[in-house]
Design a protein around this motif. Structure first.
Motif, PDB file in Angstrom:
ATOM      1  N   ALA A 109      54.739  46.858 -41.445  1.00  0.00           N
ATOM      2  CA  ALA A 109      53.646  47.666 -41.980  1.00  0.00           C
ATOM      3  C   ALA A 109      52.500  47.776 -40.974  1.00  0.00           C
ATOM      4  CB  ALA A 109      53.145  47.073 -43.298  1.00  0.00           C
ATOM      5  N   ALA A 110      52.217  46.680 -40.265  1.00  0.00           N
ATOM      6  CA  ALA A 110      51.147  46.701 -39.263  1.00  0.00           C
ATOM      7  C   ALA A 110      51.518  47.593 -38.087  1.00  0.00           C
ATOM      8  CB  ALA A 110      50.850  45.282 -38.799  1.00  0.00           C
ATOM      9  N   VAL A 111      52.795  47.562 -37.682  1.00  0.00           N
ATOM     10  CA  VAL A 111      53.239  48.429 -36.582  1.00  0.00           C
ATOM     11  C   VAL A 111      53.121  49.893 -36.992  1.00  0.00           C
ATOM     12  CG1 VAL A 111      55.231  49.131 -35.196  1.00  0.00           C
ATOM     13  CG2 VAL A 111      54.748  46.703 -35.540  1.00  0.00           C
ATOM     14  N   ILE A 112      53.543  50.222 -38.196  1.00  0.00           N
ATOM     15  CA  ILE A 112      53.455  51.599 -38.674  1.00  0.00           C
ATOM     16  C   ILE A 112      52.001  52.070 -38.694  1.00  0.00           C
ATOM     17  CG2 ILE A 112      53.812  53.104 -40.678  1.00  0.00           C
ATOM     18  CD1 ILE A 112      56.285  51.386 -41.341  1.00  0.00           C
ATOM     19  N   ALA A 113      51.101  51.188 -39.155  1.00  0.00           N
ATOM     20  CA  ALA A 113      49.683  51.540 -39.231  1.00  0.00           C
ATOM     21  C   ALA A 113      48.969  51.363 -37.896  1.00  0.00           C
ATOM     22  CB  ALA A 113      49.003  50.686 -40.295  1.00  0.00           C
ATOM     23  N   GLU A 114      49.643  50.704 -36.930  1.00  0.00           N
ATOM     24  CA  GLU A 114      49.067  50.373 -35.629  1.00  0.00           C
ATOM     25  C   GLU A 114      47.768  49.590 -35.794  1.00  0.00           C
ATOM     26  OE1 GLU A 114      49.183  54.141 -33.380  1.00  0.00           O
ATOM     27  OE2 GLU A 114      51.055  53.379 -32.508  1.00  0.00           O
ATOM     28  N   THR A 115      47.866  48.524 -36.608  1.00  0.00           N
ATOM     29  CA  THR A 115      46.771  47.602 -36.855  1.00  0.00           C
ATOM     30  C   THR A 115      47.165  46.228 -36.324  1.00  0.00           C
ATOM     31  OG1 THR A 115      47.658  47.174 -39.076  1.00  0.00           O
ATOM     32  CG2 THR A 115      45.949  48.854 -38.878  1.00  0.00           C
ATOM     33  N   PRO A 116      46.227  45.271 -36.218  1.00  0.00           N
ATOM     34  CA  PRO A 116      46.565  43.946 -35.691  1.00  0.00           C
ATOM     35  C   PRO A 116      47.734  43.304 -36.425  1.00  0.00           C
ATOM     36  CG  PRO A 116      44.195  44.195 -35.790  1.00  0.00           C
ATOM     37  CD  PRO A 116      44.776  45.416 -36.457  1.00  0.00           C
ATOM     38  N   LEU A 117      48.571  42.617 -35.669  1.00  0.00           N
ATOM     39  CA  LEU A 117      49.780  42.032 -36.234  1.00  0.00           C
ATOM     40  C   LEU A 117      49.487  40.726 -36.953  1.00  0.00           C
ATOM     41  CD1 LEU A 117      52.163  42.479 -33.155  1.00  0.00           C
ATOM     42  CD2 LEU A 117      52.116  43.901 -35.221  1.00  0.00           C
ATOM     43  N   PRO A 118      50.044  40.524 -38.149  1.00  0.00           N
ATOM     44  CA  PRO A 118      49.987  39.197 -38.766  1.00  0.00           C
ATOM     45  C   PRO A 118      51.023  38.285 -38.122  1.00  0.00           C
ATOM     46  CG  PRO A 118      51.277  40.659 -40.140  1.00  0.00           C
ATOM     47  CD  PRO A 118      50.766  41.504 -38.989  1.00  0.00           C
ATOM     48  N   ALA A 119      50.845  36.988 -38.282  1.00  0.00           N
ATOM     49  CA  ALA A 119      51.863  36.054 -37.806  1.00  0.00           C
ATOM     50  C   ALA A 119      53.089  36.186 -38.703  1.00  0.00           C
ATOM     51  CB  ALA A 119      51.335  34.635 -37.849  1.00  0.00           C
ATOM     52  N   PRO A 120      54.279  36.349 -38.129  1.00  0.00           N
ATOM     53  CA  PRO A 120      55.472  36.513 -38.971  1.00  0.00           C
ATOM     54  C   PRO A 120      55.810  35.220 -39.711  1.00  0.00           C
ATOM     55  CG  PRO A 120      56.113  36.274 -36.669  1.00  0.00           C
ATOM     56  CD  PRO A 120      54.613  36.343 -36.687  1.00  0.00           C
ATOM     57  N   ASP A 121      56.080  35.331 -41.009  1.00  0.00           N
ATOM     58  CA  ASP A 121      56.425  34.139 -41.784  1.00  0.00           C
ATOM     59  C   ASP A 121      57.461  34.429 -42.863  1.00  0.00           C
ATOM     60  OD1 ASP A 121      54.946  35.572 -43.616  1.00  0.00           O
ATOM     61  OD2 ASP A 121      53.394  34.057 -43.895  1.00  0.00           O
ATOM     62  N   GLN A 122      58.110  35.589 -42.784  1.00  0.00           N
ATOM     63  CA  GLN A 122      59.124  35.929 -43.765  1.00  0.00           C
ATOM     64  C   GLN A 122      60.130  36.892 -43.138  1.00  0.00           C
ATOM     65  OE1 GLN A 122      57.658  38.495 -46.998  1.00  0.00           O
ATOM     66  NE2 GLN A 122      55.763  38.798 -45.846  1.00  0.00           N
ATOM     67  N   THR A 123      61.216  37.122 -43.851  1.00  0.00           N
ATOM     68  CA  THR A 123      62.212  38.099 -43.429  1.00  0.00           C
ATOM     69  C   THR A 123      62.389  39.106 -44.557  1.00  0.00           C
ATOM     70  OG1 THR A 123      64.004  36.710 -44.274  1.00  0.00           O
ATOM     71  CG2 THR A 123      63.403  36.443 -41.959  1.00  0.00           C
ATOM     72  N   GLY A 124      63.205  40.096 -44.311  1.00  0.00           N
ATOM     73  CA  GLY A 124      63.446  41.083 -45.355  1.00  0.00           C
ATOM     74  C   GLY A 124      63.466  42.508 -44.854  1.00  0.00           C
ATOM     75  N   ALA A 125      62.890  42.748 -43.667  1.00  0.00           N
ATOM     76  CA  ALA A 125      62.904  44.095 -43.097  1.00  0.00           C
ATOM     77  C   ALA A 125      63.945  44.153 -41.985  1.00  0.00           C
ATOM     78  CB  ALA A 125      61.525  44.456 -42.550  1.00  0.00           C
ATOM     79  N   ASP A 126      64.735  45.212 -41.962  1.00  0.00           N
ATOM     80  CA  ASP A 126      65.791  45.378 -40.965  1.00  0.00           C
ATOM     81  C   ASP A 126      65.208  46.009 -39.700  1.00  0.00           C
ATOM     82  OD1 ASP A 126      68.064  45.810 -39.488  1.00  0.00           O
ATOM     83  OD2 ASP A 126      68.971  47.242 -40.874  1.00  0.00           O
ATOM     84  N   GLY A 127      65.022  45.196 -38.673  1.00  0.00           N
ATOM     85  CA  GLY A 127      64.453  45.706 -37.435  1.00  0.00           C
ATOM     86  C   GLY A 127      65.392  46.595 -36.653  1.00  0.00           C
ATOM     87  N   ASN A 128      66.684  46.443 -36.846  1.00  0.00           N
ATOM     88  CA  ASN A 128      67.640  47.274 -36.114  1.00  0.00           C
ATOM     89  C   ASN A 128      67.531  48.739 -36.526  1.00  0.00           C
ATOM     90  OD1 ASN A 128      68.626  44.955 -34.907  1.00  0.00           O
ATOM     91  ND2 ASN A 128      70.213  44.657 -36.456  1.00  0.00           N
ATOM     92  N   THR A 129      67.092  48.983 -37.747  1.00  0.00           N
ATOM     93  CA  THR A 129      66.904  50.337 -38.245  1.00  0.00           C
ATOM     94  C   THR A 129      65.611  50.957 -37.732  1.00  0.00           C
ATOM     95  OG1 THR A 129      68.149  49.893 -40.265  1.00  0.00           O
ATOM     96  CG2 THR A 129      66.576  51.690 -40.358  1.00  0.00           C
ATOM     97  N   ARG A 130      64.574  50.129 -37.497  1.00  0.00           N
ATOM     98  CA  ARG A 130      63.227  50.658 -37.322  1.00  0.00           C
ATOM     99  C   ARG A 130      62.664  50.574 -35.907  1.00  0.00           C
ATOM    100  NH1 ARG A 130      61.527  51.001 -42.790  1.00  0.00           N
ATOM    101  NH2 ARG A 130      59.891  52.392 -42.021  1.00  0.00           N
ATOM    102  N   PHE A 131      63.388  49.896 -34.983  1.00  0.00           N
ATOM    103  CA  PHE A 131      62.833  49.681 -33.655  1.00  0.00           C
ATOM    104  C   PHE A 131      63.813  50.027 -32.542  1.00  0.00           C
ATOM    105  CE2 PHE A 131      60.304  46.778 -36.244  1.00  0.00           C
ATOM    106  CZ  PHE A 131      59.026  46.952 -35.744  1.00  0.00           C
ATOM    107  N   TYR A 132      63.292  50.629 -31.474  1.00  0.00           N
ATOM    108  CA  TYR A 132      63.991  50.632 -30.198  1.00  0.00           C
ATOM    109  C   TYR A 132      63.923  49.212 -29.638  1.00  0.00           C
ATOM    110  CZ  TYR A 132      63.290  55.745 -30.240  1.00  0.00           C
ATOM    111  OH  TYR A 132      63.279  57.075 -30.558  1.00  0.00           O
ATOM    112  N   GLY A 133      64.907  48.845 -28.809  1.00  0.00           N
ATOM    113  CA  GLY A 133      64.893  47.514 -28.212  1.00  0.00           C
ATOM    114  C   GLY A 133      65.219  47.545 -26.733  1.00  0.00           C
ATOM    115  N   PHE A 134      64.449  46.800 -25.944  1.00  0.00           N
ATOM    116  CA  PHE A 134      64.729  46.622 -24.522  1.00  0.00           C
ATOM    117  C   PHE A 134      64.980  45.148 -24.248  1.00  0.00           C
ATOM    118  CE2 PHE A 134      62.300  50.638 -24.289  1.00  0.00           C
ATOM    119  CZ  PHE A 134      63.227  51.396 -23.599  1.00  0.00           C
TER     120      PHE A 134
END
Length: 293
Positions: A109-134
Motif C-alpha cells: 500500500a505504501a509503494v502504491i501511494a509512494e509514501t514512507p515504508l513501514p517495517a514489514p511484519d506480516q505476509t499476505g500480498a503476492d509480490g510476484n504479481t505486483r513487482f518487477y525484480g532485478f
C-alpha cells in the motif's frame, strides 16, 4: 521468491530499452524434461514497483543461467533482469517471475501511494504479481563489493521502469523492505539507491545524472540531519570503498557516516583534523554526490 509460474508478456515487453546500459537477451529456451509438470499460469499485474535483490552467487553466466531456469523447487524465471558487476542488464523474464514471494500488504500500500515504508511484519500480498525484480550478482555476505558500475546499472534499470510507468523513486524497494524474512540487498542501503534513481529521473531521459549535490555546509552535518543528501553521500562512500557501516547507509547522519567520511578524507590524502570525518567543501566536491534536494 514465490511459487511456480509460467511467464507471459508484461506491459513493457521483453525488449524495453534501458537507457545508458548494455542489454543482453535471455539464454536459448530449454525443453522441459518429459513428464515434468507444467505449472499453472498465475496473475501478472497490476504492477506497482520494483524490488532489488542480491543473488548469493558469483559469476555472470552462471547467475544468469540460474535466474532463467531456476530449479526443481522454484522454477524460473526468478527475476526480470540480472545485473552483474559490470552494470549490464541481462533480461531473463518478461511477465510474472518468482522473485519476491509473499510480503507485507502495508508495504504494498505504501509503494502504491509512494509514501514512507513501514517495517514489514506480516505476509499476505503476492509480490510476484505486483513487482518487477532485478537480481544483482553479489554473494550477499557484506564483504563482496558493489562496484560503481553495478550500482549505476541497478539505478538506471530501476529508473527506466519508473519513468515508463510515471513512478517516482519511492516505488523502488529492497527485498528486505518487502519481508522481514530477507536481508537483501546487503552492502548498500535502499535509501542511497532511491537517491540515485531520483537523480536519474530528474535528468533528461537517456542522459546522465551529472548534477551533483552542492556542499550543504559544515553546520548541516553537525546538526545530525535526516536527509536524502546523507543517504546519497553514504552510497558514494560505499562505492568508493570507504564504508564503516554495519548497516545502511541511510538518511540519518550517524557516527558511522562520520567514520566512513573520514576514510574518504584519508583516501584523498588528508590527515589529522582534516580527516576527522566532518565533510569539507574540497572532499565533498571530489565525492560527486548525486543531487537529491
Amino acid at each position: 521468491m514465490g511459487g511456480a509460474a509460467r511467464q507471459r508478456p508484461g506491459p513493457e515487453g521483453e525488449r524495453a530499452r534501458l537507457p545508458g546500459r548494455r542489454q543482453h537477451g535471455r539464454p536459448a529456451r530449454r525443453r522441459r524434461p518429459r513428464g515434468q509438470r507444467v505449472p499453472a499460469v498465475r496473475a501478472w499485474g497490476p504492477v506497482n514497483g520494483v524490488i532489488v535483490h542480491h543473488t548469493v552467487t558469483s559469476g555472470t553466466d552462471a547467475s544468469v543461467a540460474y535466474c532463467y531456469t531456476g530449479d526443481s523447487a522454484l522454477p524460473g524465471p526468478l527475476c526480470h533482469g540480472v545485473i552483474p558487476k559490470d552494470g549490464s542488464v541481462h533480461l531473463v523474464g518478461n511477465g510474472r517471475a518468482n522473485h519476491a514471494g509473499s510480503g507485507d500488504p502495508d508495504v504494498l500500500a505504501a509503494v502504491i501511494a509512494e509514501t514512507p515504508l513501514p517495517a514489514p511484519d506480516q505476509t499476505g500480498a503476492d509480490g510476484n504479481t505486483r513487482f518487477y525484480g532485478f537480481e544483482c550478482v553479489n554473494l550477499g555476505d557484506g564483504s563482496d563489493p558493489w562496484p560503481e558500475a553495478q550500482l549505476e546499472g541497478i539505478a538506471r534499470a530501476c529508473a527506466a521502469i519508473c519513468r515508463a510507468h510515471g513512478w517516482t523513486a519511492a516505488s523502488v524497494i529492497g527485498h528486505l523492505e518487502w519481508t522481514n524474512q530477507k536481508i537483501d540487498p546487503k552492502g548498500f542501503s535502499m535509501a542511497s539507491m532511491r537517491a540515485r534513481v531520483a537523480a536519474l529521473l530528474a535528468a533528461a531521459p537517456g542522459g546522465d545524472a551529472t548534477r551533483y549535490q552542492p556542499f550543504p555546509g559544515d553546520a548541516f552535518f553537525r546538526a545530525a540531519p535526516k536527509s536524502t543528501i546523507v543517504a546519497a553521500m553514504g552510497g558514494r562512500l560505499v562505492a568508493e570503498g570507504c564504508s564503516a557501516y554495519a548497516e545502511g547507509p541511510g538518511p540519518q547522519w550517524s557516527e558511522a557516516d562520520r567514520a566512513s567520511y573520514a576514510k574518504w578524507q584519508t583516501k584523498l590524502g588528508y590527515t589529522g583534523a582534516d580527516a576527522d570525518g566532518w565533510p569539507g567543501a574540497g572532499s565533498w566536491n571530489a565525492l560527486k554526490v548525486p543531487y537529491t534536494a
